[in-house]
Design a protein around this motif. Structure first.
Motif, PDB file in Angstrom:
ATOM      1  N   UNK A  28       0.823  -1.216   0.000  1.00  0.00           N
ATOM      2  CA  UNK A  28       0.000   0.000   0.000  1.00  0.00           C
ATOM      3  C   UNK A  28       0.858   1.267   0.000  1.00  0.00           C
ATOM      4  N   UNK A  29       0.489   2.201  -0.849  1.00  0.00           N
ATOM      5  CA  UNK A  29       1.128   3.525  -1.011  1.00  0.00           C
ATOM      6  C   UNK A  29       2.461   3.489  -1.745  1.00  0.00           C
ATOM      7  N   UNK A  30       2.973   2.299  -2.052  1.00  0.00           N
ATOM      8  CA  UNK A  30       4.240   2.200  -2.775  1.00  0.00           C
ATOM      9  C   UNK A  30       3.978   2.172  -4.282  1.00  0.00           C
ATOM     10  N   UNK A  31       4.811   2.857  -5.080  1.00  0.00           N
ATOM     11  CA  UNK A  31       4.633   2.821  -6.535  1.00  0.00           C
ATOM     12  C   UNK A  31       5.120   1.513  -7.140  1.00  0.00           C
ATOM     13  N   UNK A  32       4.695   1.259  -8.365  1.00  0.00           N
ATOM     14  CA  UNK A  32       5.188   0.131  -9.145  1.00  0.00           C
ATOM     15  C   UNK A  32       6.314   0.606 -10.047  1.00  0.00           C
ATOM     16  N   UNK A  33       7.364  -0.191 -10.119  1.00  0.00           N
ATOM     17  CA  UNK A  33       8.528   0.125 -10.934  1.00  0.00           C
ATOM     18  C   UNK A  33       8.522  -0.757 -12.182  1.00  0.00           C
ATOM     19  N   UNK A  34       8.640  -0.134 -13.331  1.00  0.00           N
ATOM     20  CA  UNK A  34       8.739  -0.845 -14.604  1.00  0.00           C
ATOM     21  C   UNK A  34      10.190  -0.857 -15.035  1.00  0.00           C
ATOM     22  N   UNK A  35      10.739  -2.042 -15.270  1.00  0.00           N
ATOM     23  CA  UNK A  35      12.136  -2.181 -15.685  1.00  0.00           C
ATOM     24  C   UNK A  35      12.198  -2.614 -17.144  1.00  0.00           C
ATOM     25  N   UNK A  36      12.875  -1.822 -17.972  1.00  0.00           N
ATOM     26  CA  UNK A  36      13.024  -2.117 -19.401  1.00  0.00           C
ATOM     27  C   UNK A  36      14.494  -2.402 -19.690  1.00  0.00           C
ATOM     28  N   UNK A  37      14.793  -3.628 -20.037  1.00  0.00           N
ATOM     29  CA  UNK A  37      16.183  -4.048 -20.289  1.00  0.00           C
ATOM     30  C   UNK A  37      16.611  -3.703 -21.710  1.00  0.00           C
ATOM     31  N   UNK A  38      17.905  -3.882 -21.967  1.00  0.00           N
ATOM     32  CA  UNK A  38      18.445  -3.664 -23.305  1.00  0.00           C
ATOM     33  C   UNK A  38      19.048  -4.924 -23.886  1.00  0.00           C
ATOM     34  N   UNK A  39      20.022  -4.754 -24.739  1.00  0.00           N
ATOM     35  CA  UNK A  39      20.685  -5.838 -25.468  1.00  0.00           C
ATOM     36  C   UNK A  39      21.985  -6.205 -24.734  1.00  0.00           C
ATOM     37  N   UNK A  40      22.301  -7.498 -24.553  1.00  0.00           N
ATOM     38  CA  UNK A  40      21.613  -8.673 -25.058  1.00  0.00           C
ATOM     39  C   UNK A  40      20.957  -9.511 -23.956  1.00  0.00           C
ATOM     40  N   UNK A  41      20.617  -8.920 -22.825  1.00  0.00           N
ATOM     41  CA  UNK A  41      20.060  -9.700 -21.730  1.00  0.00           C
ATOM     42  C   UNK A  41      18.561  -9.484 -21.599  1.00  0.00           C
ATOM     43  N   UNK A  42      17.792 -10.525 -21.253  1.00  0.00           N
ATOM     44  CA  UNK A  42      16.367 -10.334 -20.971  1.00  0.00           C
ATOM     45  C   UNK A  42      16.166  -9.650 -19.622  1.00  0.00           C
ATOM     46  N   UNK A  43      14.966  -9.765 -19.053  1.00  0.00           N
ATOM     47  CA  UNK A  43      14.651  -9.102 -17.786  1.00  0.00           C
ATOM     48  C   UNK A  43      15.620  -9.490 -16.671  1.00  0.00           C
ATOM     49  N   UNK A  44      16.298 -10.589 -16.828  1.00  0.00           N
ATOM     50  CA  UNK A  44      17.298 -11.068 -15.862  1.00  0.00           C
ATOM     51  C   UNK A  44      18.368 -10.017 -15.580  1.00  0.00           C
ATOM     52  N   UNK A  45      18.584  -9.111 -16.528  1.00  0.00           N
ATOM     53  CA  UNK A  45      19.559  -8.036 -16.341  1.00  0.00           C
ATOM     54  C   UNK A  45      19.315  -7.287 -15.038  1.00  0.00           C
ATOM     55  N   UNK A  46      18.058  -7.158 -14.627  1.00  0.00           N
ATOM     56  CA  UNK A  46      17.665  -6.323 -13.484  1.00  0.00           C
ATOM     57  C   UNK A  46      17.655  -7.085 -12.163  1.00  0.00           C
ATOM     58  N   UNK A  47      18.185  -8.291 -12.113  1.00  0.00           N
ATOM     59  CA  UNK A  47      18.023  -9.124 -10.927  1.00  0.00           C
ATOM     60  C   UNK A  47      18.555  -8.462  -9.655  1.00  0.00           C
ATOM     61  N   UNK A  48      19.661  -7.709  -9.756  1.00  0.00           N
ATOM     62  CA  UNK A  48      20.233  -7.097  -8.550  1.00  0.00           C
ATOM     63  C   UNK A  48      19.405  -5.910  -8.075  1.00  0.00           C
ATOM     64  N   UNK A  49      18.816  -5.186  -9.005  1.00  0.00           N
ATOM     65  CA  UNK A  49      17.952  -4.074  -8.618  1.00  0.00           C
ATOM     66  C   UNK A  49      16.639  -4.606  -8.031  1.00  0.00           C
ATOM     67  N   UNK A  50      16.075  -5.632  -8.649  1.00  0.00           N
ATOM     68  CA  UNK A  50      14.819  -6.189  -8.157  1.00  0.00           C
ATOM     69  C   UNK A  50      15.009  -6.824  -6.784  1.00  0.00           C
ATOM     70  N   UNK A  51      16.113  -7.538  -6.602  1.00  0.00           N
ATOM     71  CA  UNK A  51      16.381  -8.171  -5.303  1.00  0.00           C
ATOM     72  C   UNK A  51      16.495  -7.132  -4.186  1.00  0.00           C
ATOM     73  N   UNK A  52      16.935  -5.927  -4.509  1.00  0.00           N
ATOM     74  CA  UNK A  52      17.065  -4.853  -3.521  1.00  0.00           C
ATOM     75  C   UNK A  52      15.744  -4.124  -3.304  1.00  0.00           C
ATOM     76  N   UNK A  53      15.023  -3.818  -4.379  1.00  0.00           N
ATOM     77  CA  UNK A  53      13.849  -2.945  -4.294  1.00  0.00           C
ATOM     78  C   UNK A  53      12.560  -3.684  -3.958  1.00  0.00           C
ATOM     79  N   UNK A  54      12.451  -4.932  -4.387  1.00  0.00           N
ATOM     80  CA  UNK A  54      11.215  -5.685  -4.147  1.00  0.00           C
ATOM     81  C   UNK A  54      10.913  -5.844  -2.652  1.00  0.00           C
ATOM     82  N   UNK A  55      11.896  -6.193  -1.817  1.00  0.00           N
ATOM     83  CA  UNK A  55      11.597  -6.342  -0.386  1.00  0.00           C
ATOM     84  C   UNK A  55      11.200  -5.028   0.299  1.00  0.00           C
ATOM     85  N   UNK A  56      11.451  -3.892  -0.340  1.00  0.00           N
ATOM     86  CA  UNK A  56      11.067  -2.604   0.232  1.00  0.00           C
ATOM     87  C   UNK A  56       9.600  -2.276  -0.034  1.00  0.00           C
ATOM     88  N   UNK A  57       8.914  -3.138  -0.762  1.00  0.00           N
ATOM     89  CA  UNK A  57       7.485  -2.963  -0.988  1.00  0.00           C
ATOM     90  C   UNK A  57       7.108  -2.381  -2.329  1.00  0.00           C
TER      91      UNK A  57
END
Length: 337
Positions: A28-57
Motif C-alpha cells: 500500500x502507497x508504494x509505486x510500481x517500478x517498470x524495468x526495461x532491459x536492453x541488449x543482449x540480456x532479458x529481464x534477468x539483467x535487473x536481478x540485482x535491482x529487483x532483489x534490492x527494491x522488491x523487499x522494500x514494498x
C-alpha cells in the motif's frame, strides 16, 4: 527475482504478441517500478535491482521485451518500432490494472521508456535512465551513427553495422562465447592493456573479426558462470535474429519514419527524470545524455543527474551504488499512488 521463471506471467498485447514479464504487486502507497532491459540480456539483467527494491514494498514489472526470453520473437524489424513497443508495455500495465509507474530503462530499454514519454506520459510518475539518455524522435534521413562519430571523434556505433549484416545472427549463435566476451568485456588493466570496446566495437570491421575469429576471454568479475549460462540458454533457445532486429529498425530508417508521428511538443519532458551516467562507458558517453537532457527536460528542476563509476554494465558491477541512487531518488519523489 525468480530465475526459474515461475514468477513470470504472460499476456497478449493489442498487436498480437505474447509477452512474458516478472510481476509482484506493490505494498500500500508504494509505486510500481517498470524495468526495461536492453541488449543482449532479458529481464534477468535487473536481478540485482529487483532483489534490492522488491523487499522494500515496491511493485515490480520487468518484461522480457520483444525478441527475448519468454516473449514472442518476430524477425521483421518493423515490429520493433517505438510506438508499437511502447503500446505493448502499456498493454502489460493494463493487464495488471496498473495506472502509473516509475519507468526505469537501460541500454535499448531507454528507447522503450523514451517512447512511453512521447506517447504515454500520462502513465508515468517519473523515469530513470541508466547509461543512455532520453532518445528524442529520430530525424528522417540522418545517419545517427555518422553523427555520433563526428561528435565523439571515433566510430562508437561501428559494431551496429555488423549486427545488421545478413547472417550475422548465425555466426553469433555459433560463436556465442566469443560474442559474450565482447559484450561483457574485461576492463583495461596492467594485465589486460586492451580497451576491448574502443578497439573492437568502435572500429569498423573489428566486431566481425572478433566474432568470426571466435576470440574469447575469461569472464568479467560481475558475471558468474551461472549468469552466463542462463543468458546463453535464453538467447540461443530463441535465436539471435530477433534481438538484433532492434538494431535493424534503427539503421533501416524504419524507426525514424515511425517517429514522425510524434508531435514536436511531446519531445519536451515534464516528468521527473533521473539520469545515472556510467563514467567509463565507451559507447554511451555521459555527456551525450547531459546534452540531451539540458535541451529536453523542462523545467530543469525535474532533472536529477548522478554519475556512477563503471562501464556500461555498472548496474551489475556497481549494483549497490546504483541501487542506493535509485531508492534515494524514488523516495524523494514522494509520489502518491
Amino acid at each position: 527475482m525468480d530465475t526459474t521463471r515461475t514468477g513470470f506471467k504472460t499476456t497478449k498485447t493489442q498487436r498480437g504478441f505474447t509477452y512474458a514479464y516478472y510481476f509482484t504487486a506493490s505494498s500500500p502507497s508504494k509505486p510500481t517500478l517498470l524495468f526495461a532491459h536492453g541488449f543482449p540480456s532479458p529481464a534477468y539483467l535487473w536481478r540485482k535491482q529487483i532483489a534490492f527494491l522488491e523487499p522494500l514494498g515496491f511493485g515490480i514489472i520487468a518484461p522480457d521485451l520483444l525478441g527475448y526470453g519468454g516473449t514472442d520473437k518476430p524477425t521483421d524489424s518493423k515490429a520493433y518500432v517505438g510506438s508499437g513497443m511502447a503500446q505493448d508495455v502499456v498493454d502489460i500495465l493494463d493487464a495488471e490494472g496498473i495506472e502509473k509507474v516509475i519507468a526505469i530503462g537501460h541500454d535499448w530499454g531507454v528507447q522503450v521508456v523514451s517512447r512511453l514519454i512521447t506517447y504515454h506520459p500520462n502513465r508515468l510518475l517519473a523515469v530513470a535512465l541508466l547509461a543512455v539518455g532520453f532518445l528524442p524522435p529520430a530525424p528522417v534521413g540522418v545517419d545517427f551513427t555518422a553523427a555520433i562519430k563526428e561528435r565523439l571523434g571515433y566510430d562508437a556505433y561501428a559494431y551496429q553495422r555488423y549486427f545488421v549484416e545478413p547472417g550475422a545472427h548465425l555466426t553469433i549463435e555459433k560463436n556465442f562465447d566469443s560474442f559474450f566476451s565482447l559484450l561483457f568485456p574485461l576492463p583495461k588493466s596492467a594485465t589486460q592493456p586492451e580497451d576491448i570496446w574502443l578497439e573492437n566495437m568502435c572500429v569498423d570491421g573489428k566486431t566481425k573479426a572478433w566474432i568470426e575469429g571466435n576470440r574469447t576471454t575469461e569472464l568479467v568479475a560481475y558475471i558468474s558462470p551461472e549468469d552466463k549460462e542462463y543468458i546463453k540458454k535464453i538467447l540461443l533457445d530463441g535465436g539471435m535474429e530477433a534481438p538484433l532486429a532492434w538494431y535493424k529498425v534503427f539503421l533501416s530508417g524504419e524507426s525514424a519514419a515511425d517517429d514522425t508521428k510524434i508531435p514536436e511538443s511531446a519531445a519536451i519532458i515534464s516528468t521527473p527524470l533521473l539520469f545515472i551516467a556510467f563514467t567509463d562507458d565507451t559507447i554511451c558517453l555521459p555527456e551525450l545524455g547531459y546534452e540531451t537532457h539540458a535541451a529536453c527536460v523542462q523545467p530543469q528542476s525535474n532533472l536529477t543527474t548522478k554519475a556512477v563509476e563503471g562501464d556500461h554494465w555498472a548496474l551489475l558491477s556497481n549494483a549497490e551504488e546504483v541501487n542506493e541512487v535509485l531508492v534515494e531518488w524514488i523516495e524523494g519523489l514522494k509520489v502518491s499512488v
